[in-house]
Design a protein around this motif. Structure first.
Motif, PDB file in Angstrom:
ATOM      1  N   PHE A  21     -22.901  55.743  22.318  1.00 14.39           N
ATOM      2  CA  PHE A  21     -21.948  55.817  21.310  1.00 14.39           C
ATOM      3  C   PHE A  21     -21.198  55.449  22.250  1.00 14.39           C
ATOM      4  O   PHE A  21     -20.439  53.721  21.402  1.00 14.39           O
ATOM      5  N   GLN A  24     -20.984  51.025  21.902  1.00  6.90           N
ATOM      6  CA  GLN A  24     -20.758  51.392  20.886  1.00  6.90           C
ATOM      7  C   GLN A  24     -19.022  50.347  20.676  1.00  6.90           C
ATOM      8  O   GLN A  24     -18.891  49.380  20.446  1.00  6.90           O
ATOM      9  N   TRP A  98      -8.833  60.357  14.723  1.00  9.59           N
ATOM     10  CA  TRP A  98      -9.195  59.309  13.966  1.00  9.59           C
ATOM     11  C   TRP A  98      -7.928  59.154  13.162  1.00  9.59           C
ATOM     12  O   TRP A  98      -7.562  57.231  13.059  1.00  9.59           O
ATOM     13  N   GLU A 146      -1.206  50.454   3.034  1.00 11.71           N
ATOM     14  CA  GLU A 146      -2.903  50.876   2.392  1.00 11.71           C
ATOM     15  C   GLU A 146      -2.900  51.871   3.315  1.00 11.71           C
ATOM     16  O   GLU A 146      -3.530  52.809   3.290  1.00 11.71           O
ATOM     17  N   MET A 150      -4.367  55.335   2.352  1.00 14.87           N
ATOM     18  CA  MET A 150      -5.387  56.164   2.869  1.00 14.87           C
ATOM     19  C   MET A 150      -5.822  57.124   3.726  1.00 14.87           C
ATOM     20  O   MET A 150      -6.416  57.747   3.097  1.00 14.87           O
ATOM     21  N   TRP A 154      -7.829  60.576   2.354  1.00 12.09           N
ATOM     22  CA  TRP A 154      -8.619  60.914   3.717  1.00 12.09           C
ATOM     23  C   TRP A 154      -8.340  62.256   3.781  1.00 12.09           C
ATOM     24  O   TRP A 154      -9.679  63.763   3.411  1.00 12.09           O
ATOM     25  N   PHE A 162     -15.041  69.887   3.344  1.00 11.77           N
ATOM     26  CA  PHE A 162     -15.164  70.753   4.423  1.00 11.77           C
ATOM     27  C   PHE A 162     -14.789  71.856   4.219  1.00 11.77           C
ATOM     28  O   PHE A 162     -14.663  73.044   5.308  1.00 11.77           O
TER      29      PHE A 162
ATOM     30  N   LEU B 102     -11.327  41.663   8.403  1.00 12.37           N
ATOM     31  CA  LEU B 102     -11.607  42.730   8.121  1.00 12.37           C
ATOM     32  C   LEU B 102     -13.575  43.092   7.532  1.00 12.37           C
ATOM     33  O   LEU B 102     -14.086  44.338   7.881  1.00 12.37           O
ATOM     34  N   ARG B 105     -14.836  44.287  11.362  1.00  4.46           N
ATOM     35  CA  ARG B 105     -14.715  44.996  11.535  1.00  4.46           C
ATOM     36  C   ARG B 105     -15.782  46.105  10.664  1.00  4.46           C
ATOM     37  O   ARG B 105     -16.212  47.501  10.945  1.00  4.46           O
ATOM     38  N   VAL B 108     -18.798  46.709  12.524  1.00  4.65           N
ATOM     39  CA  VAL B 108     -18.847  47.390  13.536  1.00  4.65           C
ATOM     40  C   VAL B 108     -18.961  48.836  13.538  1.00  4.65           C
ATOM     41  O   VAL B 108     -19.659  49.773  14.244  1.00  4.65           O
ATOM     42  N   TRP B 112     -21.523  52.016  14.306  1.00  5.98           N
ATOM     43  CA  TRP B 112     -20.520  53.380  15.073  1.00  5.98           C
ATOM     44  C   TRP B 112     -20.784  54.318  14.304  1.00  5.98           C
ATOM     45  O   TRP B 112     -22.007  55.604  14.873  1.00  5.98           O
ATOM     46  N   GLU B 135     -18.698  65.035  11.171  1.00 11.40           N
ATOM     47  CA  GLU B 135     -17.479  65.213  10.116  1.00 11.40           C
ATOM     48  C   GLU B 135     -16.401  63.949  10.134  1.00 11.40           C
ATOM     49  O   GLU B 135     -16.286  63.143   9.903  1.00 11.40           O
ATOM     50  N   THR B 136     -17.211  63.261  11.820  1.00  7.53           N
ATOM     51  CA  THR B 136     -16.392  61.725  12.233  1.00  7.53           C
ATOM     52  C   THR B 136     -17.295  60.501  11.533  1.00  7.53           C
ATOM     53  O   THR B 136     -16.914  60.324  10.523  1.00  7.53           O
ATOM     54  N   ALA B 138     -18.321  60.603   8.094  1.00  6.89           N
ATOM     55  CA  ALA B 138     -17.909  61.265   7.837  1.00  6.89           C
ATOM     56  C   ALA B 138     -16.631  60.249   7.637  1.00  6.89           C
ATOM     57  O   ALA B 138     -16.479  59.608   6.297  1.00  6.89           O
ATOM     58  N   PHE B 139     -16.207  60.330   8.226  1.00  6.74           N
ATOM     59  CA  PHE B 139     -14.550  59.931   7.434  1.00  6.74           C
ATOM     60  C   PHE B 139     -14.551  58.519   8.077  1.00  6.74           C
ATOM     61  O   PHE B 139     -14.016  58.196   7.017  1.00  6.74           O
ATOM     62  N   PHE B 140     -16.235  57.684   8.842  1.00  7.64           N
ATOM     63  CA  PHE B 140     -15.871  57.022   8.907  1.00  7.64           C
ATOM     64  C   PHE B 140     -16.794  56.233   7.101  1.00  7.64           C
ATOM     65  O   PHE B 140     -16.472  54.513   7.275  1.00  7.64           O
ATOM     66  N   PHE B 142     -16.005  57.125   4.647  1.00 11.06           N
ATOM     67  CA  PHE B 142     -15.275  57.591   3.888  1.00 11.06           C
ATOM     68  C   PHE B 142     -14.306  55.991   4.062  1.00 11.06           C
ATOM     69  O   PHE B 142     -13.482  55.199   3.529  1.00 11.06           O
ATOM     70  N   ILE B 143     -13.863  55.564   5.404  1.00  7.89           N
ATOM     71  CA  ILE B 143     -13.405  54.446   5.683  1.00  7.89           C
ATOM     72  C   ILE B 143     -13.432  53.047   5.115  1.00  7.89           C
ATOM     73  O   ILE B 143     -12.971  52.151   4.659  1.00  7.89           O
ATOM     74  N   GLU B 146     -13.201  52.868   1.406  1.00  8.57           N
ATOM     75  CA  GLU B 146     -11.845  52.249   1.553  1.00  8.57           C
ATOM     76  C   GLU B 146     -11.360  51.610   1.257  1.00  8.57           C
ATOM     77  O   GLU B 146     -11.079  50.103   1.117  1.00  8.57           O
ATOM     78  N   MET B 150      -9.712  48.073  -0.676  1.00  8.53           N
ATOM     79  CA  MET B 150      -8.298  47.841   0.003  1.00  8.53           C
ATOM     80  C   MET B 150      -8.311  46.020  -0.535  1.00  8.53           C
ATOM     81  O   MET B 150      -7.383  46.003  -0.972  1.00  8.53           O
ATOM     82  N   MET B 151      -9.302  45.674  -0.361  1.00  8.32           N
ATOM     83  CA  MET B 151      -9.511  44.455  -0.077  1.00  8.32           C
ATOM     84  C   MET B 151      -8.900  43.981  -1.700  1.00  8.32           C
ATOM     85  O   MET B 151      -8.706  43.082  -1.878  1.00  8.32           O
TER      86      MET B 151
END
Lengths: 179, 179
Positions: A21, A24, A98, A146, A150, A154, A162, B102, B105, B108, B112, B135-136, B138-140, B142-143, B146, B150-151
Motif C-alpha cells: 500500500f 502505491q 481522508w 464540488e 462531495m 460522503w 456503517f 482526473l 487520478r 491511481v 489503491w 471503510e477506507t 468504501a470511501f474510495f 464513493f469518490i 463521484e 462530477m466531470m
DNA sequence: CGCTTCTTTCAGAAATTTGTGAAGTTAAGG
DNA sequence: CCTTAACTTCACAAATTTCTGAAAGAAGCG
C-alpha cells in the motif's frame, strides 16, 4: 484461513500489506517514510502506534519516524496524542483522515488558482492564452465547490453504510498542504 | 496596460507565469521538467509548441523536452501531433486536459483500491484493522463514482460559461497514470 | 531539582532522481 | 537510396532528497 493462534496478528501479512500500500502512495507522490508510517497505522488494530512501535515494525530510526509524522500531521492525516502520564506519544489515524487529506488538496488547488489568476492578468484576459487560463481557472473553481458538497454526501453515505457518524475532528483550514 | 508593441507577447511576463505555476505543480508532486513544459504550453497563444521552441524558451536540452513530454502524454495531459510533411512534432494542450488528468487520478485510486482489498482480506474483514480498511475502501469507491458524475456536471457548467463544447478527445482508460 | 525516558533537530552519508551530451533511430526530401 | 532534420535513448555527472547517528531538548517522576 486463520493464521497464528488467532490472537496474534500475522506480522508477515501485515508487513506485506503495509509495503504494497505504501508503494502505491509513493507512486502517487507521497514521501516514502510517510507512506510507510501511514500504512502501518492504518493496518494496526488500534489505529494508533507509538514512535517506538513504528520504528521497530518498519525498521527505521526514531528520527525517521519523527520526520514522517511531522509530514503526516501537517497534512492532517494523523493526529498526535499523549498517553496521559507518560513521555510516550501515540500517533493515530482518525476517521476523518481522508476528509482532511482532501481538504488539504483543496488548499493546493487554491494556490494553483492564485497563480492562474496572475497569469490571466499578466497575459491579458483577451489573448488566446489568457482565455485558456481563464477556463482552467474556472475548472478549478468548479472543482473546489464540488469537493465541498462531495464530502457532505460522503458523510451521509458513510452513515448509511456503517451507522456510526465519524468523530467530529475539526478540519482546520490547514498549513501549506503538500499531499 | 498593453506591453510591447501589442503584437509581440511580453516574454518576461510569460516566463514569470510559467515558472510560478510550474513551481506550484512541482510542490503538488509533479516532476519539474514536466511541470515547466506543461505551464509553457498552457501559456502559449496557440496552445501548442514544437520541441525546439520549448527547449529554447525553457533553456533545456531536447532530451529534457523529450522526457517531459513522454511523462505528460502518458498522463494524457498533452497530445502530440505531426505537422503534415515535416519531421517537426508539436505538443498540444487540448481542452480535455483536466478531464484526462482526473481520469488518470481515477486509475491511481483504482490501484489503491486493489491494495486495500488485499489488505482487508489478508488481515481479516472482522478485525478492527480490517474494518478500518474496509471503510477506507468504501470511501474510495464513493469518490470514484463521484468523479464520474462530477466531470459530467463540469461539461454542462462549462458550456454555460463558454458556450463551446470542448473537443471530444477520447479519454482512454490509460496507462500507469502517475499524476 | 536532577535523573531518566522519549522526541526532535541537525549535519552529513547514502541513495535516488534529474538533466545532459552523444550516439542511435526514424522518416522526409531530394 | 542517400542525406539530413528531428526526436529518442542511454550512460553518466550533478543536484536533490532521504535517512541516520549523535547531540540537544522536553517532561514525567522520584
Amino acid at each position: 484461513m486463520e493464521r497464528m493462534s488467532g490472537t496474534a496478528r500475522d506480522a508477515e501479512a501485515v508487513s506485506r500489506f503495509v509495503e504494497t500500500f505504501a508503494a502505491q502512495l509513493v507512486e502517487a507522490g507521497m514521501q516514502r517514510m510517510a507512506a510507510r508510517v501511514f500504512a502501518a497505522l492504518l493496518s494496526s488494530d488500534e489505529g494508533a502506534m507509538s514512535s517506538a512501535e513504528l520504528a521497530e515494525q518498519l525498521r527505521i530510526s526514531p528520527a525517521g519516524v519523527s520526520g514522517a509524522v511531522r509530514y503526516l500531521s501537517q497534512a492532517h492525516m494523523v493526529a498526535r496524542e499523549r498517553e496521559p502520564g507518560s513521555r510516550r506519544e501515540r500517533y493515530r489515524v482518525h476517521g476523518d483522515q481522508w476528509y482532511a487529506a482532501l481538504t488539504n488538496r483543496d488548499a493546493v488547488i487554491r494556490r494553483w488558482e492564485g497563480a492562474l489568476r496572475e497569469g490571466v492578468e499578466s497575459l491579458g484576459p483577451d489573448t488566446p492564452a489568457g482565455r485558456r487560463m481563464a477556463e482552467t481557472l474556472a475548472f478549478f473553481e468548479f472543482i473546489e465547490g464540488e469537493l465541498l458538497t462531495m464530502m457532505e454526501r460522503w458523510r451521509v453515505h458513510r452513515e448509511q453504510l456503517f451507522g456510526e457518524p465519524g468523530e467530529p475532528g475539526e478540519p482546520e483550514p490547514g498549513e501549506p498542504g503538500e499531499f
